[in-house]
Design an enzyme around this catalytic site. Sequence first.
Site, short mmCIF file in Angstrom:
data_model
loop_
_atom_site.label_atom_id
_atom_site.label_comp_id
_atom_site.label_asym_id
_atom_site.label_seq_id
_atom_site.Cartn_x
_atom_site.Cartn_y
_atom_site.Cartn_z
N ARG A 256 0.86 -1.19 0.00
CA ARG A 256 0.00 0.00 0.00
C ARG A 256 0.90 1.24 0.00
O ARG A 256 1.40 1.64 1.05
CB ARG A 256 -0.90 -0.03 1.25
CG ARG A 256 -2.10 0.92 1.18
CD ARG A 256 -2.70 1.12 2.57
NE ARG A 256 -1.88 2.01 3.35
CZ ARG A 256 -1.78 1.98 4.68
NH1 ARG A 256 -2.44 1.11 5.40
NH2 ARG A 256 -0.99 2.85 5.32
N HIS A 260 -3.77 4.73 4.39
CA HIS A 260 -4.90 3.79 4.35
C HIS A 260 -6.08 4.40 3.58
O HIS A 260 -6.63 3.78 2.66
CB HIS A 260 -5.32 3.40 5.76
CG HIS A 260 -6.58 2.60 5.79
ND1 HIS A 260 -6.66 1.31 5.29
CD2 HIS A 260 -7.83 2.90 6.24
CE1 HIS A 260 -7.91 0.86 5.43
NE2 HIS A 260 -8.63 1.80 6.00
N TYR A 269 3.08 5.80 11.60
CA TYR A 269 3.34 4.43 12.04
C TYR A 269 4.23 3.60 11.10
O TYR A 269 4.51 2.46 11.37
CB TYR A 269 2.02 3.68 12.28
CG TYR A 269 1.05 3.69 11.11
CD1 TYR A 269 1.20 2.81 10.06
CD2 TYR A 269 -0.01 4.59 11.07
CE1 TYR A 269 0.33 2.82 8.99
CE2 TYR A 269 -0.90 4.61 9.99
CZ TYR A 269 -0.73 3.72 8.96
OH TYR A 269 -1.59 3.73 7.90
C1 TPP Z 1 -16.05 -5.32 10.32
C2 TPP Z 1 -15.14 -4.14 10.26
N1 TPP Z 1 -14.27 -3.91 11.26
C3 TPP Z 1 -13.44 -2.84 11.19
C4 TPP Z 1 -13.47 -2.00 10.12
C5 TPP Z 1 -12.54 -0.79 10.08
N2 TPP Z 1 -11.52 -1.01 9.06
C6 TPP Z 1 -11.61 -0.44 7.84
S1 TPP Z 1 -10.34 -0.86 6.84
C7 TPP Z 1 -9.61 -1.80 8.02
C8 TPP Z 1 -8.30 -2.51 7.76
C9 TPP Z 1 -8.36 -3.42 6.59
O1 TPP Z 1 -7.08 -3.84 6.23
P1 TPP Z 1 -6.86 -4.89 5.08
O2 TPP Z 1 -7.86 -5.97 5.19
O3 TPP Z 1 -5.43 -5.27 5.08
O4 TPP Z 1 -7.23 -4.09 3.75
P2 TPP Z 1 -6.52 -2.79 3.13
O5 TPP Z 1 -7.34 -1.63 3.60
O6 TPP Z 1 -5.13 -2.76 3.63
O7 TPP Z 1 -6.59 -2.95 1.66
C10 TPP Z 1 -10.38 -1.79 9.19
C11 TPP Z 1 -10.02 -2.50 10.42
C12 TPP Z 1 -14.40 -2.28 9.09
N3 TPP Z 1 -14.48 -1.54 7.99
N4 TPP Z 1 -15.22 -3.36 9.18
#
Ligand code: TPP
Length: 362
Positions: A256, A260, A269
């Site tokens: 990435r 985020h 971080y």
């Molecule tokens: C059920 C749920 N818990 C928490 C969140 C908050 N949240 C949004 S993105 C994220 C991290 C996701 O990381 P990853 O799966 O690695 O995907 P990336 O964004 O890095 O592509 C979180 C915890 C959410 N959207 N849905």
Amino acid sequence: METVFTTNISYSGYLSEAGLPLQPLPEWAHTADTLVRYYRNMVLARQLDNKIIALQRTGQIGTYASQLGAEAIDIVLGDLMNSSDVLVPYYRNHALQMLRGLPMADMLSYWGGDERGNASVGMGEDFPNAVPIATQALHAAGVATAFKIRGEKRAAVTICGDGGTSKGDFMEALNVAGAWQLPVVFIINNNQWAISVPRSLQCGAPTLAQKAVAAGIQGEQVDGNDVIALHESISDALHRAREGKGPTLIEAISYRLSDHTTADDATRYRSNEELKAAWEREPIKRLQTFLHSRGWWDEVQETAWQNEVGQIIQQGLTEYLQRPPQPASDLIDFLYEKLPDALKEQRERLLRNAQPGGNHHE
Ligand SMILES: Cc1ncc(C[n+]2csc(CCOP(=O)(O)OP(=O)(O)O)c2C)c(N)n1
Ligand SMILES: [Mg+2]
């Protein structure tokens, strides 16, 4: 004691960071067509991504999840999926959704806070963006179950992040896909971060692909910055699904390169050194170097394409910005078949107070 089960997880890559072949290339990569198309689509995806971040910074779009660094995964999937397959995406698949028919202006509307962009006719039978992490994996298993029951040669494809693989939904979806041998392809965009949680803290297993093994599914790792490796893995997986040969889990190793979302500041971080090293592996430059080395792309074509891309983006943007805002009554209109009296009154009030012209893009 006897060993009752052993397995291996493969990793495949065809192009080095410097754009040099690491092994003999597949037949289709001996000619320019597909690779040049991949390149052009990735350049479009990246310019659009940059533009959307600028729009967010000037208040013309809402919080946005950038695709920077993940372009190859989307572009290759978009090329190889049939229109009859079904995509069950997450919130980082804008380029893929557009390749499958989502108009740019609808995509922008969604990120501008207008849900109508997420219900675009251009999406066909594809699912809307899933923001709740990993829920889409189960939806894809459901779609694949329908295909299987009907005896249709179609694949369901779903994508989630490295963080998403820690959710129960993900493991449940793998389990049912393995038990019923469903025509589904699970793609992990392992971009090394789940907001501020690094891959090293996300899971104790050395690969995420091996989660497939516990479900009786084929799992593999692929260089997610390498369009040739992605093409090989994804086309095999789609073929297997459509031919009733079972599901596949592909862990695409990417990075990435962005924050985020536009609401995040990754400098808090993660180190600059790590980010700098990741830029050396990004997917566009390495393909460009390879295309140059074959004489399939040059500076003149680059300039012409950059200009054309600018125009394509401007067109989508103009269409988005000219759209009238959603009526305020939409907040209520889709909640009930028959509106309760209390909401009727609120609805009237909303419409009375709504500003003519609205404030959607301000
Ligand atoms: C059920 C749920 N818990 C928490 C969140 C908050 N949240 C949004 S993105 C994220 C991290 C996701 O990381 P990853 O799966 O690695 O995907 P990336 O964004 O890095 O592509 C979180 C915890 C959410 N959207 N849905
Ligand atoms: Mg991630």
